[in-house]
Design a protein around this motif. Structure first.
Motif, PDB file in Angstrom:
ATOM      1  N   VAL A 166      34.283   3.438  -7.975  1.00 49.32           N
ATOM      2  CA  VAL A 166      34.547   3.889  -6.605  1.00 49.32           C
ATOM      3  C   VAL A 166      36.008   4.265  -6.432  1.00 49.32           C
ATOM      4  O   VAL A 166      36.339   5.367  -5.986  1.00 49.32           O
ATOM      5  CB  VAL A 166      34.161   2.801  -5.585  1.00 49.32           C
ATOM      6  CG1 VAL A 166      34.670   3.166  -4.194  1.00 49.32           C
ATOM      7  CG2 VAL A 166      32.660   2.602  -5.553  1.00 49.32           C
ATOM      8  N   VAL A 167      36.893   3.380  -6.791  1.00 49.23           N
ATOM      9  CA  VAL A 167      38.316   3.633  -6.547  1.00 49.23           C
ATOM     10  C   VAL A 167      38.878   4.636  -7.542  1.00 49.23           C
ATOM     11  O   VAL A 167      39.907   5.270  -7.275  1.00 49.23           O
ATOM     12  CB  VAL A 167      39.121   2.324  -6.578  1.00 49.23           C
ATOM     13  CG1 VAL A 167      38.636   1.378  -5.504  1.00 49.23           C
ATOM     14  CG2 VAL A 167      39.046   1.649  -7.943  1.00 49.23           C
ATOM     15  N   GLY A 168      38.176   4.812  -8.688  1.00 43.79           N
ATOM     16  CA  GLY A 168      38.635   5.815  -9.635  1.00 43.79           C
ATOM     17  C   GLY A 168      38.176   7.216  -9.290  1.00 43.79           C
ATOM     18  O   GLY A 168      38.896   8.192  -9.479  1.00 43.79           O
ATOM     19  N   ASP A 169      36.954   7.310  -8.724  1.00 43.56           N
ATOM     20  CA  ASP A 169      36.391   8.616  -8.402  1.00 43.56           C
ATOM     21  C   ASP A 169      36.939   9.189  -7.107  1.00 43.56           C
ATOM     22  O   ASP A 169      36.887  10.399  -6.884  1.00 43.56           O
ATOM     23  CB  ASP A 169      34.860   8.524  -8.286  1.00 43.56           C
ATOM     24  CG  ASP A 169      34.205   8.230  -9.635  1.00 43.56           C
ATOM     25  OD1 ASP A 169      34.889   8.397 -10.660  1.00 43.56           O
ATOM     26  OD2 ASP A 169      33.032   7.812  -9.642  1.00 43.56           O
ATOM     27  N   GLU A 170      37.437   8.310  -6.226  1.00 44.41           N
ATOM     28  CA  GLU A 170      37.885   8.760  -4.910  1.00 44.41           C
ATOM     29  C   GLU A 170      39.374   8.468  -4.761  1.00 44.41           C
ATOM     30  O   GLU A 170      39.762   7.334  -4.499  1.00 44.41           O
ATOM     31  CB  GLU A 170      37.093   8.059  -3.808  1.00 44.41           C
ATOM     32  CG  GLU A 170      35.593   8.311  -3.889  1.00 44.41           C
ATOM     33  CD  GLU A 170      34.844   7.657  -2.752  1.00 44.41           C
ATOM     34  OE1 GLU A 170      35.142   7.965  -1.588  1.00 44.41           O
ATOM     35  OE2 GLU A 170      33.977   6.829  -3.036  1.00 44.41           O
ATOM     36  N   PRO A 171      40.220   9.469  -4.961  1.00 46.73           N
ATOM     37  CA  PRO A 171      41.669   9.231  -4.919  1.00 46.73           C
ATOM     38  C   PRO A 171      42.143   8.615  -3.604  1.00 46.73           C
ATOM     39  O   PRO A 171      43.140   7.908  -3.565  1.00 46.73           O
ATOM     40  CB  PRO A 171      42.257  10.635  -5.111  1.00 46.73           C
ATOM     41  CG  PRO A 171      41.182  11.417  -5.786  1.00 46.73           C
ATOM     42  CD  PRO A 171      39.891  10.869  -5.265  1.00 46.73           C
ATOM     43  N   GLN A 172      41.442   8.892  -2.509  1.00 44.55           N
ATOM     44  CA  GLN A 172      41.869   8.351  -1.223  1.00 44.55           C
ATOM     45  C   GLN A 172      41.467   6.891  -1.044  1.00 44.55           C
ATOM     46  O   GLN A 172      41.815   6.266  -0.046  1.00 44.55           O
ATOM     47  CB  GLN A 172      41.306   9.177  -0.065  1.00 44.55           C
ATOM     48  CG  GLN A 172      39.806   9.022   0.175  1.00 44.55           C
ATOM     49  CD  GLN A 172      38.975   9.958  -0.664  1.00 44.55           C
ATOM     50  OE1 GLN A 172      39.329  10.279  -1.794  1.00 44.55           O
ATOM     51  NE2 GLN A 172      37.851  10.401  -0.115  1.00 44.55           N
ATOM     52  N   ALA A 173      40.721   6.337  -1.998  1.00 44.65           N
ATOM     53  CA  ALA A 173      40.297   4.941  -1.908  1.00 44.65           C
ATOM     54  C   ALA A 173      41.238   4.076  -2.742  1.00 44.65           C
ATOM     55  O   ALA A 173      41.180   4.106  -3.965  1.00 44.65           O
ATOM     56  CB  ALA A 173      38.860   4.790  -2.410  1.00 44.65           C
ATOM     57  N   PRO A 174      42.118   3.319  -2.107  1.00 45.84           N
ATOM     58  CA  PRO A 174      43.048   2.488  -2.881  1.00 45.84           C
ATOM     59  C   PRO A 174      42.316   1.359  -3.586  1.00 45.84           C
ATOM     60  O   PRO A 174      41.302   0.851  -3.079  1.00 45.84           O
ATOM     61  CB  PRO A 174      43.991   1.943  -1.805  1.00 45.84           C
ATOM     62  CG  PRO A 174      43.176   1.949  -0.557  1.00 45.84           C
ATOM     63  CD  PRO A 174      42.266   3.140  -0.664  1.00 45.84           C
ATOM     64  N   SER A 175      42.802   0.972  -4.763  1.00 43.83           N
ATOM     65  CA  SER A 175      42.125  -0.083  -5.506  1.00 43.83           C
ATOM     66  C   SER A 175      42.418  -1.450  -4.896  1.00 43.83           C
ATOM     67  O   SER A 175      41.539  -2.299  -4.806  1.00 43.83           O
ATOM     68  CB  SER A 175      42.562  -0.068  -6.973  1.00 43.83           C
ATOM     69  OG  SER A 175      43.967  -0.224  -7.075  1.00 43.83           O
ATOM     70  N   GLU A 176      43.634  -1.698  -4.481  1.00 38.75           N
ATOM     71  CA  GLU A 176      44.003  -2.976  -3.895  1.00 38.75           C
ATOM     72  C   GLU A 176      45.106  -2.722  -2.881  1.00 38.75           C
ATOM     73  O   GLU A 176      46.179  -2.218  -3.245  1.00 38.75           O
ATOM     74  CB  GLU A 176      44.478  -3.963  -4.962  1.00 38.75           C
ATOM     75  CG  GLU A 176      43.385  -4.376  -5.942  1.00 38.75           C
ATOM     76  CD  GLU A 176      43.853  -5.393  -6.969  1.00 38.75           C
ATOM     77  OE1 GLU A 176      45.074  -5.424  -7.248  1.00 38.75           O
ATOM     78  OE2 GLU A 176      43.011  -6.148  -7.470  1.00 38.75           O
ATOM     79  N   THR A 177      44.851  -3.064  -1.630  1.00 37.39           N
ATOM     80  CA  THR A 177      45.853  -2.783  -0.612  1.00 37.39           C
ATOM     81  C   THR A 177      45.746  -3.754   0.542  1.00 37.39           C
ATOM     82  O   THR A 177      44.652  -4.203   0.896  1.00 37.39           O
ATOM     83  CB  THR A 177      45.721  -1.346  -0.082  1.00 37.39           C
ATOM     84  OG1 THR A 177      46.707  -1.136   0.933  1.00 37.39           O
ATOM     85  CG2 THR A 177      44.347  -1.101   0.520  1.00 37.39           C
ATOM     86  N   LEU A 178      46.885  -4.078   1.127  1.00 39.04           N
ATOM     87  CA  LEU A 178      46.931  -4.833   2.375  1.00 39.04           C
ATOM     88  C   LEU A 178      47.331  -3.916   3.522  1.00 39.04           C
ATOM     89  O   LEU A 178      47.597  -4.378   4.625  1.00 39.04           O
ATOM     90  CB  LEU A 178      47.941  -5.981   2.268  1.00 39.04           C
ATOM     91  CG  LEU A 178      47.597  -7.098   1.278  1.00 39.04           C
ATOM     92  CD1 LEU A 178      48.713  -8.126   1.224  1.00 39.04           C
ATOM     93  CD2 LEU A 178      46.288  -7.758   1.645  1.00 39.04           C
ATOM     94  N   GLY A 179      47.373  -2.621   3.262  1.00 38.21           N
ATOM     95  CA  GLY A 179      47.838  -1.669   4.250  1.00 38.21           C
ATOM     96  C   GLY A 179      46.738  -1.193   5.179  1.00 38.21           C
ATOM     97  O   GLY A 179      45.579  -1.626   5.092  1.00 38.21           O
ATOM     98  N   PRO A 180      47.069  -0.259   6.068  1.00 40.11           N
ATOM     99  CA  PRO A 180      46.105   0.221   7.068  1.00 40.11           C
ATOM    100  C   PRO A 180      44.954   1.017   6.489  1.00 40.11           C
ATOM    101  O   PRO A 180      43.968   1.263   7.185  1.00 40.11           O
ATOM    102  CB  PRO A 180      46.977   1.087   7.989  1.00 40.11           C
ATOM    103  CG  PRO A 180      48.159   1.489   7.152  1.00 40.11           C
ATOM    104  CD  PRO A 180      48.408   0.336   6.243  1.00 40.11           C
ATOM    105  N   SER A 181      45.048   1.452   5.229  1.00 37.49           N
ATOM    106  CA  SER A 181      43.942   2.182   4.627  1.00 37.49           C
ATOM    107  C   SER A 181      42.805   1.265   4.198  1.00 37.49           C
ATOM    108  O   SER A 181      41.712   1.734   3.873  1.00 37.49           O
ATOM    109  CB  SER A 181      44.434   2.984   3.417  1.00 37.49           C
ATOM    110  OG  SER A 181      44.989   2.118   2.442  1.00 37.49           O
ATOM    111  N   ALA A 182      43.025  -0.041   4.185  1.00 36.48           N
ATOM    112  CA  ALA A 182      41.961  -0.988   3.825  1.00 36.48           C
ATOM    113  C   ALA A 182      40.857  -0.947   4.871  1.00 36.48           C
ATOM    114  O   ALA A 182      41.116  -0.878   6.067  1.00 36.48           O
ATOM    115  CB  ALA A 182      42.532  -2.392   3.705  1.00 36.48           C
ATOM    116  N   ARG A 183      39.611  -0.971   4.428  1.00 40.49           N
ATOM    117  CA  ARG A 183      38.462  -0.847   5.329  1.00 40.49           C
ATOM    118  C   ARG A 183      37.479  -1.997   5.207  1.00 40.49           C
ATOM    119  O   ARG A 183      36.594  -2.139   6.042  1.00 40.49           O
ATOM    120  CB  ARG A 183      37.707   0.464   5.034  1.00 40.49           C
ATOM    121  CG  ARG A 183      38.591   1.659   5.096  1.00 40.49           C
ATOM    122  CD  ARG A 183      38.007   2.988   4.703  1.00 40.49           C
ATOM    123  NE  ARG A 183      36.619   3.153   4.406  1.00 40.49           N
ATOM    124  CZ  ARG A 183      35.935   4.261   4.704  1.00 40.49           C
ATOM    125  NH1 ARG A 183      36.520   5.256   5.359  1.00 40.49           N
ATOM    126  NH2 ARG A 183      34.667   4.388   4.369  1.00 40.49           N
TER     127      ARG A 183
END
Length: 370
Positions: A231-248
């Motif tokens: 998932v995180v490799g195929d979708e550049p906009q999906a961060p692998s590990e984050t505490l930021g606002p992009s986390a869903r």
């Protein structure tokens, strides 16, 4: 004032501000002895864990600071806060029993340590650190809690519906929070993590061959980790590990139910030793509403725990919705709906309660994002 990074500490020391009242949390103070010494009296400074060489520790203590050292013989770092899936499943190639998650559970249930004062203190500090970082993580976010049973199998239609709900909520800008375990919780976290409907379908397909975590947690988690990496490799906009606002996708599991391993489709995991703190924390942070899928005893407990603050809320309070999905399940198989309706009679909470039959009916009922 909490100082959680060396950059923050450098800024404060450069400003020549007072150190009294500072909380230095989990920092490496190896090179800070001279700079701290330059401030003279350190009374009121509290150092929580981290790396503190003997010379720096002696300086801190003789100048009046309070020092809580790191814990060397516990399987968790009580000062660390939130986890990433890779933290809890490190070493999974050697079997689940070798992972930090499994070792923490074994330590937690050890009868010799359950009432040991030292271990009790470590667990309390750990859970407070998790809460502290979790508060920062969800601040300003619209959070929807999804509750549901751990027995839901991968590959089932109900699993797909839960994943679809998680994805739809995340696409609307909500942070999807679950109990962080298997079943419906995993499905919702999976859907939220994926950035497209196609990715949701592909990811469910990748894990369907291992439908549940029993009897082999290792295979269940290994399959999911491979799918997560895709998932995180195929979708550049999906961060692998984050505490930021992009986390869903957020999971809030507990070692109290250690037989339920955490799912890996969370951006971050707030794992607790205390189930009471975990339950209240999950429900209280679901400010945009709570959605309840099929479940049994644990899910019923969560329903009434969520209903209590609704029942006692003042008349002028805006109440987050509590949405039960599955009319037959909640009126016939596990008939809690009638009890909720009886409690709500004549009270403001009646407007917050909803019983629907489909996932598609859920989104319009939730509180709008701030």
């Amino acid at each position: 004032m909490e100082i959680e990074t060396l950059d923050e500490l450098d800024d404060h020391l450069d400003s020549d501000g007072p150190l009294r009242g500072l909380r230095l949390q989990d920092l490496d103070l190896t090179s800070y002895g001279d700079r701290l010494a330059a401030h003279g009296d350190l009374t009121g400074l509290v150092v929580l864990g981290g790396t503190v060489p003997v010379a720096v520790a002696e300086l801190l203590l003789t100048r009046g600071a309070i020092l809580f050292p790191g814990v060397a013989d516990a399987p968790v770092d009580p000062w660390r806060g939130l986890y990433f899936p890779s933290d809890l499943y490190a070493g999974l190639e050697g079997g689940y029993a070798a992972t930090p998650d499994a070792r923490a559970y074994a330590w937690f249930i050890d009868a010799r340590l359950r009432t040991d004062a030292y271990c009790t203190l470590v667990r309390a500090i750990h859970d407070d650190s998790v809460t502290d970082e979790l508060d920062e993580f969800v601040q300003g976010r619209s959070v929807v809690g999804i509750m549901g049973g751990h027995a839901l199998q991968r590959g089932s239609a109900a699993y797909a519906r839960a994943a679809g709900l998680g994805h739809a909520l995340a696409e609307e800008g909500h942070l999807v929070a679950t109990g962080g375990g298997p079943g419906a919780m995993e499905a919702a976290n999976l859907g939220a993590l994926c950035r497209s409907a196609a990715a949701v379908e592909e990811t469910m397909g990748r894990i369907a061959d291992v439908p549940g975590f029993r009897p082999d947690v290792t295979s269940w988690a290994s399959t999911a980790l491979v799918a997560r990496d895709a998932v995180v490799g195929d979708e550049p906009q999906a961060p692998s590990e984050t505490l930021g606002p992009s986390a869903r996708s957020l999971g809030i599991p507990t070692w109290f139910y250690g037989h339920e391993p955490p799912n890996v489709f969370c951006d971050v995991i707030a794992k607790y030793f205390s189930n009471a703190i975990r339950e209240e924390g999950l429900l209280a942070r679901s400010n945009a509403g709570i959605v309840v899928l099929d479940g049994a005893a644990g899910t019923v407990q969560e329903i009434f725990q969520a209903a209590t603050p609704l029942f006692y809320a003042p008349d002028d309070t805006a109440l987050p919705p509590l949405v039960l999905v599955g009319r037959d399940h909640w009126t016939e198989r596990v008939p809690v709906w009638a009890a909720l309706q009886a409690l709500a009679l004549g009270r403001p909470m009646s407007k917050a309660l909803h019983l629907v039959d489909s996932i598609e009916e859920v989104l319009p009922l939730l509180a709008p994002r701030p």
